[in-house]
Motif scaffolding. Sequence first.
Motif, mmCIF file in Angstrom:
data_model
loop_
_atom_site.group_PDB
_atom_site.id
_atom_site.type_symbol
_atom_site.label_atom_id
_atom_site.label_comp_id
_atom_site.label_asym_id
_atom_site.label_seq_id
_atom_site.Cartn_x
_atom_site.Cartn_y
_atom_site.Cartn_z
ATOM 1 N N ARG A 93 8.833 -10.081 -8.093
ATOM 2 C CA ARG A 93 9.621 -9.310 -9.047
ATOM 3 C C ARG A 93 11.103 -9.645 -8.880
ATOM 4 N NH1 ARG A 93 8.751 -4.075 -11.347
ATOM 5 N NH2 ARG A 93 10.481 -3.606 -12.765
ATOM 6 N N ASP A 99 6.307 0.055 -12.147
ATOM 7 C CA ASP A 99 6.036 -0.421 -10.782
ATOM 8 C C ASP A 99 7.202 -0.198 -9.824
ATOM 9 O OD1 ASP A 99 3.556 -1.292 -11.665
ATOM 10 O OD2 ASP A 99 4.236 -3.338 -12.032
ATOM 11 N N THR A 100 8.114 0.702 -10.142
ATOM 12 C CA THR A 100 9.256 0.946 -9.261
ATOM 13 C C THR A 100 8.983 2.151 -8.359
ATOM 14 O OG1 THR A 100 10.353 2.315 -10.930
ATOM 15 C CG2 THR A 100 10.874 -0.040 -10.902
ATOM 16 N N SER A 160 1.421 -4.267 -0.223
ATOM 17 C CA SER A 160 1.943 -4.998 -1.370
ATOM 18 C C SER A 160 1.127 -6.237 -1.651
ATOM 19 C CB SER A 160 3.408 -5.375 -1.110
ATOM 20 O OG SER A 160 3.495 -6.182 0.022
ATOM 21 N N GLN A 177 9.436 -4.519 -4.115
ATOM 22 C CA GLN A 177 9.487 -3.624 -5.269
ATOM 23 C C GLN A 177 10.923 -3.203 -5.524
ATOM 24 O OE1 GLN A 177 5.933 -1.054 -3.762
ATOM 25 N NE2 GLN A 177 5.961 -0.832 -5.981
ATOM 26 N N GLN A 179 7.656 -6.073 -14.207
ATOM 27 C CA GLN A 179 6.420 -5.612 -13.578
ATOM 28 C C GLN A 179 6.205 -6.386 -12.282
ATOM 29 O OE1 GLN A 179 3.707 -6.528 -16.817
ATOM 30 N NE2 GLN A 179 2.988 -8.364 -15.777
ATOM 31 N N ASP A 180 5.332 -5.848 -11.431
ATOM 32 C CA ASP A 180 5.091 -6.436 -10.113
ATOM 33 C C ASP A 180 3.904 -7.378 -10.078
ATOM 34 O OD1 ASP A 180 7.212 -5.007 -9.167
ATOM 35 O OD2 ASP A 180 6.036 -3.565 -8.020
ATOM 36 N N THR A 210 0.202 -8.879 -5.982
ATOM 37 C CA THR A 210 1.365 -8.177 -6.484
ATOM 38 C C THR A 210 2.602 -8.560 -5.680
ATOM 39 O OG1 THR A 210 0.912 -6.278 -5.063
ATOM 40 C CG2 THR A 210 0.027 -6.207 -7.293
ATOM 41 N N SER A 211 3.752 -8.301 -6.256
ATOM 42 C CA SER A 211 5.013 -8.678 -5.623
ATOM 43 C C SER A 211 5.161 -8.011 -4.262
ATOM 44 C CB SER A 211 6.189 -8.273 -6.512
ATOM 45 O OG SER A 211 7.420 -8.551 -5.874
#
Length: 529
Positions: free
Chosen positions: A492, A78-79, A12, A64, A475-476, A60-61
């Motif tokens: 997120r 992004d899930t 991530s 998720q 979105q992430d 990115t986050s």
Amino acid sequence: MERPNKRGLAGSDHSSDEPHRASTPHTLWQPISPPAKKRRLPEQPEQPRPPSNAPSQTFTSPFQLTTIRDLPDEFNKDTVTLNDLLGDPLISECWNFNYLHDIDFFMEAFDEDVRHLVNVHVVHGFWKRDSENKKSLEEQASRHKNVTLHAAYLPNMFGTHHTKMLIFLRRDDTAQVIIHTANMIARDWTNLSQAVWFSPLLPLQQPSTQPPPPTPPATQQHPGSGARFKIDLLNYLRAYEHRCRRIVDELTRYDFSAVRGALVASVPGKHSVDAATTRWGWAGMRQALEGVPLRKGEAEVVVQVSSIATLGGTDAWFKRTFCRAMGGRGGAEFKVVFPTADEIRRSLGGYESGASIHTKTQSAQQAKQLEYLRPVFCHWANDAPGGKDLGEDLVVKEAGRKRAAPHIKTYVRYGNKSDRSIDWAMVTSANLSKQAWGEATNAYGEMQIASYEVGVLVWPALFAQDAAMAATFLQDTVPGDGVEDGPVVALRLPYNLPLQPYGKQEVPWVATAKHTEPDRIGRLWVGHG
């Protein structure tokens, strides 16, 4: 939905690719902007160093959201799905820790070519011989020759095995840890809001001709480092005694140095709040936060949960134990995000979604609890007609989950007005309860915990020096073509902002109460407990 590449999903940390203002996290009064390069932070304890190859601009986050079946694609960017978690054909062994298990359901999520070859261990909390849940699991497991059940002992009658975690051993000689918020049943992976944290793929440790040095106690390792995460995870698994001995022995062989996050967990029993080994519950959270850089000034901690237990007729435990541990050195104002009956009624699953969301207000003690919590209660969806008016000038940040009822549990500290960033964030199985976080300290410096819980705490310094963490929606990644003023970690969020406080007469959703107004599907609710 096409399954994403598993190696890409596992990490991530890739480079990127209604109420009054006083109730809104200060970080989101204005549009997000990154911190200045020359921002000066107060002196803090030394932080774990991020890897030298860490992306220099955006991350990115680390958390998720799960895919919501009945929402449009723009809300599911992004899930992840359960198939994304379990469907990698390289998984050879899976340890599945949870409260509720539908074995037939989650076995279907494994890759069809190898699901009969994966060595599956199901860890649950139904240990009593006459438990109907135990009998049901045994009947389901009998249909799968590669499933082994492990019943965790729970000495406290009010405790549960509430942890939600997956541990994989893989055919490519890597391991992976996944911590999430969903039960392993179909309802939780359909239209309820949930969250997932993935560890990187963990390689085997490199062999050495030298004898290994003695492992220092957990208190001498930096919270947030991979080494500390490994110590805490193995100590957590050792609490299961012989039941998890095999996975403890296996994970000892793997290198956790790429992990960025602190494990915050709970195990049943009496524990010293100043233990030299891993600390549990609120004491473990307090210890982890001692090393987190906090911005000076006003701050808010938003506690978003799916269950609130009986905390007491006064606010003593909530303020003096829980909030003090969560507030860190700087203290903070607290908000609790929890849905009302109106929000459950309008959710995708209607009242049925509320079967997974719990609090009570019926007894005299619970009524007193409602009175001291009502000023901090905020809606899950910020469009409640009975809540405080948002006003027309504030811009709503849309998270895309207001109709997906929350089974997710998130804890986020928002920084001060001028900094506009997030100090730390956590995804966990732990709700707002003494059973999960532990009772207040007794005269012997001990606290009592009833349940098993696991969560992951992250903060920006784990990802890059002088990084900031910024809330993102739908979105992430941080929106835009890049960030020029310093590294930014996306986070997120599952709920809309600004938060909407409860109105003076509003009460939280109570699953055991009767609700006679039809939900969006036209059904009534007679009350389930």
